[in-house]
Design a protein around this motif. Structure first.
Motif, mmCIF file in Angstrom:
data_model
loop_
_atom_site.group_PDB
_atom_site.id
_atom_site.type_symbol
_atom_site.label_atom_id
_atom_site.label_comp_id
_atom_site.label_asym_id
_atom_site.label_seq_id
_atom_site.Cartn_x
_atom_site.Cartn_y
_atom_site.Cartn_z
ATOM 1 N N ALA A 40 0.831 -1.206 0.000
ATOM 2 C CA ALA A 40 0.000 0.000 0.000
ATOM 3 C C ALA A 40 0.870 1.262 0.000
ATOM 4 O O ALA A 40 0.644 2.189 -0.794
ATOM 5 N N LEU A 41 1.887 1.304 0.883
ATOM 6 C CA LEU A 41 2.757 2.478 0.945
ATOM 7 C C LEU A 41 3.551 2.635 -0.353
ATOM 8 O O LEU A 41 3.733 3.755 -0.850
ATOM 9 N N LEU A 42 4.021 1.524 -0.899
ATOM 10 C CA LEU A 42 4.751 1.558 -2.167
ATOM 11 C C LEU A 42 3.866 2.109 -3.279
ATOM 12 O O LEU A 42 4.292 2.986 -4.057
ATOM 13 N N TYR A 43 2.642 1.608 -3.366
ATOM 14 C CA TYR A 43 1.698 2.052 -4.392
ATOM 15 C C TYR A 43 1.432 3.554 -4.272
ATOM 16 O O TYR A 43 1.506 4.292 -5.272
ATOM 17 N N PHE A 44 1.129 4.018 -3.047
ATOM 18 C CA PHE A 44 0.808 5.437 -2.879
ATOM 19 C C PHE A 44 2.027 6.325 -3.108
ATOM 20 O O PHE A 44 1.909 7.412 -3.697
ATOM 21 N N SER A 45 3.208 5.894 -2.668
ATOM 22 C CA SER A 45 4.425 6.679 -2.903
ATOM 23 C C SER A 45 4.667 6.850 -4.396
ATOM 24 O O SER A 45 4.959 7.958 -4.875
ATOM 25 N N TYR A 46 4.549 5.755 -5.125
ATOM 26 C CA TYR A 46 4.770 5.802 -6.571
ATOM 27 C C TYR A 46 3.771 6.735 -7.249
ATOM 28 O O TYR A 46 4.143 7.562 -8.102
ATOM 29 N N HIS A 47 2.506 6.623 -6.882
ATOM 30 C CA HIS A 47 1.494 7.443 -7.541
ATOM 31 C C HIS A 47 1.576 8.911 -7.125
ATOM 32 O O HIS A 47 1.249 9.798 -7.930
ATOM 33 N N ILE A 48 2.017 9.197 -5.905
ATOM 34 C CA ILE A 48 2.259 10.591 -5.507
ATOM 35 C C ILE A 48 3.388 11.175 -6.352
ATOM 36 O O ILE A 48 3.295 12.305 -6.848
ATOM 37 N N MET A 49 4.469 10.402 -6.523
ATOM 38 C CA MET A 49 5.595 10.867 -7.343
ATOM 39 C C MET A 49 5.142 11.164 -8.772
ATOM 40 O O MET A 49 5.422 12.245 -9.313
ATOM 41 N N VAL A 50 4.420 10.236 -9.384
ATOM 42 C CA VAL A 50 3.984 10.415 -10.770
ATOM 43 C C VAL A 50 2.979 11.563 -10.880
ATOM 44 O O VAL A 50 3.046 12.385 -11.808
ATOM 45 N N GLY A 51 2.064 11.633 -9.925
ATOM 46 C CA GLY A 51 1.056 12.699 -9.954
ATOM 47 C C GLY A 51 1.678 14.076 -9.841
ATOM 48 O O GLY A 51 1.327 15.000 -10.589
ATOM 49 N N LEU A 52 2.620 14.223 -8.911
ATOM 50 C CA LEU A 52 3.285 15.521 -8.750
ATOM 51 C C LEU A 52 4.158 15.835 -9.962
ATOM 52 O O LEU A 52 4.236 16.992 -10.390
ATOM 53 N N GLY A 53 4.808 14.811 -10.521
ATOM 54 C CA GLY A 53 5.603 15.035 -11.731
ATOM 55 C C GLY A 53 4.759 15.577 -12.869
ATOM 56 O O GLY A 53 5.183 16.482 -13.613
ATOM 57 N N THR A 54 3.551 15.042 -13.014
ATOM 58 C CA THR A 54 2.618 15.536 -14.039
ATOM 59 C C THR A 54 2.208 16.974 -13.744
ATOM 60 O O THR A 54 2.123 17.810 -14.653
ATOM 61 N N LEU A 55 1.985 17.277 -12.456
ATOM 62 C CA LEU A 55 1.622 18.637 -12.045
ATOM 63 C C LEU A 55 2.744 19.624 -12.359
ATOM 64 O O LEU A 55 2.488 20.749 -12.812
ATOM 65 N N PHE A 56 4.002 19.207 -12.146
ATOM 66 C CA PHE A 56 5.135 20.092 -12.429
ATOM 67 C C PHE A 56 5.189 20.459 -13.911
ATOM 68 O O PHE A 56 5.483 21.601 -14.265
ATOM 69 N N ILE A 57 4.927 19.466 -14.769
ATOM 70 C CA ILE A 57 4.920 19.748 -16.209
ATOM 71 C C ILE A 57 3.838 20.775 -16.532
ATOM 72 O O ILE A 57 4.070 21.738 -17.276
ATOM 73 N N ALA A 58 2.648 20.588 -15.961
ATOM 74 C CA ALA A 58 1.536 21.505 -16.231
ATOM 75 C C ALA A 58 1.864 22.924 -15.766
ATOM 76 O O ALA A 58 1.653 23.904 -16.503
ATOM 77 N N ILE A 59 2.390 23.060 -14.545
ATOM 78 C CA ILE A 59 2.741 24.383 -14.009
ATOM 79 C C ILE A 59 3.818 25.030 -14.878
ATOM 80 O O ILE A 59 3.734 26.218 -15.238
ATOM 81 N N ALA A 60 4.862 24.245 -15.218
ATOM 82 C CA ALA A 60 5.974 24.795 -15.985
ATOM 83 C C ALA A 60 5.545 25.212 -17.386
ATOM 84 O O ALA A 60 5.993 26.245 -17.900
ATOM 85 N N VAL A 61 4.662 24.438 -18.018
ATOM 86 C CA VAL A 61 4.189 24.782 -19.367
ATOM 87 C C VAL A 61 3.410 26.096 -19.340
ATOM 88 O O VAL A 61 3.644 26.997 -20.158
ATOM 89 N N VAL A 62 2.485 26.232 -18.388
ATOM 90 C CA VAL A 62 1.680 27.462 -18.299
ATOM 91 C C VAL A 62 2.569 28.662 -17.972
ATOM 92 O O VAL A 62 2.449 29.734 -18.595
ATOM 93 N N ALA A 63 3.504 28.485 -17.023
ATOM 94 C CA ALA A 63 4.399 29.584 -16.653
ATOM 95 C C ALA A 63 5.294 29.980 -17.828
ATOM 96 O O ALA A 63 5.543 31.169 -18.060
ATOM 97 N N ALA A 64 5.784 28.984 -18.578
ATOM 98 C CA ALA A 64 6.650 29.269 -19.727
ATOM 99 C C ALA A 64 5.880 30.006 -20.827
ATOM 100 O O ALA A 64 6.418 30.917 -21.475
ATOM 101 N N LEU A 65 4.620 29.627 -21.045
ATOM 102 C CA LEU A 65 3.808 30.319 -22.043
ATOM 103 C C LEU A 65 3.583 31.778 -21.640
ATOM 104 O O LEU A 65 3.678 32.688 -22.469
#
Length: 446
Positions: free
Chosen positions: A320-345
């Motif tokens: 359970a902890l492994l699953y949630f850690s992995y998905h938190i990492m991937v979810g935040l990584g996706t969020l960083f791309i979204a924030i960076a794309v909007v800020a760069a535009l």
């Protein structure tokens, strides 16, 4: 699980998690400081960019000191808390850990001193080279540490000695371990994301505060551009490459990360859901059909091994902890791309500096790269369980049997107290630097 083993694992988990709050920023800031110094040189030794570089080097220096203070106890923990592991694997990991201390650390620390206190004597070009040397030292240090962990994930270049220990048979196999290079690339892009978002966050703070506005704009430009580049690199190719290595060499880990309990062709990618380990299923799943098969094997209907393909004593100990850690990492990584794309535009259109809503997003995003990096390391280390050295030594066989749970708990509480004091001191020092701003000059060679 033995109570002493639980405490020893918690002890190391706490000290290494706290420690890594600092190196990820130093490794992330190091190339950005080189960028600032390069921009200063290209603008005929522009003093504004020089002051910007000095400001971040002072932040770098505070992090560096904290990293050293919190890093040294971990070296001793190999002997005090994990003595069986040290006897078993010391002949291999001693090489990379020793090189990290002897070469990379001294390179980084020596040239950091030159960069901080020797600007007048060195001149602009030599001072730029000292910044490059600090960058190389910090990244070389990161490589040797990652190579050590990568060997535990994917042991190569060793032989078993008569006493049962493993010894190094090929130094080049150790440092050219493919697992090390993919893990290193993924780790360092994560560090630069931290450095970029911290720089952009401070820049956003200065613009919202209305002070040091010129520097705030510089920090935003450099931070947003670097953040966009490395957020994308974190997803592809580094994250993709690391994930495919796990699928090839640790398929049980991949199954646990995705909570894939049953082997199947066309395995789905779970976006949201809660793993139910007792009933061996995902509760409330939101999935993309066939996506896990494609991402792993580049074929939509490829067979992906689930946890049912492996004996339960080989499953990671906390799915359970492994699953949630992995998905938190991937979810935040996706969020960083979204924030960076909007800020760069917005930056490209010349509207970023006046878009208060985006400045607030960048300001408030500051802690999330730390969370993502921590979740990523939890994923890597929990995913390897129940092995300390994958396929060679179980975690239950590696800890110091003569150090009781009570003794380990006592020292853990002591570390928590000391590190709380260090954390408060760190926040005070960084807050003071940010409030004084880049215009404040340290008592240095400048």
């Amino acid at each position: 699980m033995d109570s002493a083993l639980i405490v020893h694992r918690l002890h190391f988990a706490f000290t290494i998690t706290f420690h890594y709050l600092f190196p990820q920023l130093t490794m992330g800031l190091a190339p950005l400081i080189v960028v600032l110094k390069t921009l200063a040189l290209r603008r005929n030794n522009d003093e504004t960019y020089n002051k910007a570089a000095r400001f971040w080097t002072r932040i770098f220096g505070i992090n560096f000191v904290m990293g050293v203070v919190t890093g040294i106890p971990m070296e001793f923990q190999f002997g005090t808390n994990w003595s069986h592991f040290s006897r078993f694997a010391g002949g291999v990991i001693g090489q990379t850990l020793g090189m990290e201390g002897m070469f990379a650390f001294f390179l980084e620390s020596a040239f950091l001193g030159l960069f901080l206190y020797g600007e007048k004597r060195l001149g602009p070009r030599l001072h730029w080279w000292s910044a490059v040397a600090v960058f190389l030292g910090s990244w070389l240090s990161g490589f040797f540490i990652v190579a050590t962990d990568a060997w535990m994930q994917h042991p190569v270049g060793y032989f078993k000695a008569a006493d049962g220990s493993v010894q190094l048979s090929s130094f080049w196999a150790l440092v050219l371990n493919p697992w090390a290079w993919w893990q290193y690339a993924h780790n360092m892009s994560g560090a630069v994301i931290t450095g970029s978002f911290v720089m952009a966050s401070v820049g956003a703070f200065y613009l919202l505060w209305g002070k040091f506005v010129e520097y705030g704009r510089i920090f935003l430009r450099v931070g947003v551009v670097a953040g966009l580049i490395f957020s994308v690199l974190q997803l592809f190719p580094t994250g993709d490459g690391q994930g495919r290595l796990i699928a090839q060499n640790q398929p049980v880990t991949l199954a646990a990360m995705e909570a894939l309990f049953a082997s199947q062709p066309g395995a789905p990618l779970v976006l949201i859901g809660q793993p139910n380990v007792e009933q061996k299923k995902i509760d409330n799943p939101l999935v993309i059909p066939d996506a896990l098969s494609f991402l792993t094997y580049r074929a939509w209907k490829a067979q992906v091994k689930g946890l049912d393909a492996f004996p339960e004593d080989q499953w990671p100990s906390n799915i359970a902890l492994l699953y949630f850690s992995y998905h938190i990492m991937v979810g935040l990584g996706t969020l960083f791309i979204a924030i960076a794309v909007v800020a760069a535009l917005l930056l490209w259109r010349g509207k970023l500096f006046s878009s208060k809503w985006m400045l607030w997003i960048l300001l408030l995003a500051l802690p999330f790269p730390y969370i993502a990096n921590t979740a990523g390391w939890i994923t890597a280390e929990l995913g390897r369980q129940p092995w300390l050295v994958f396929g060679l030594m179980r975690t239950a066989d590696g800890y110091s049997k003569l150090v009781s749970a009570g003794n380990a708990t006592f020292t853990l509480l002591g570390f928590m107290g000391m590190y709380m004091v260090l954390g408060i001191l760190f926040l005070f020092l960084v807050r003071r630097e940010i409030e004084q701003g880049p215009e404040a000059e340290a008592a240095s060679g400048h």
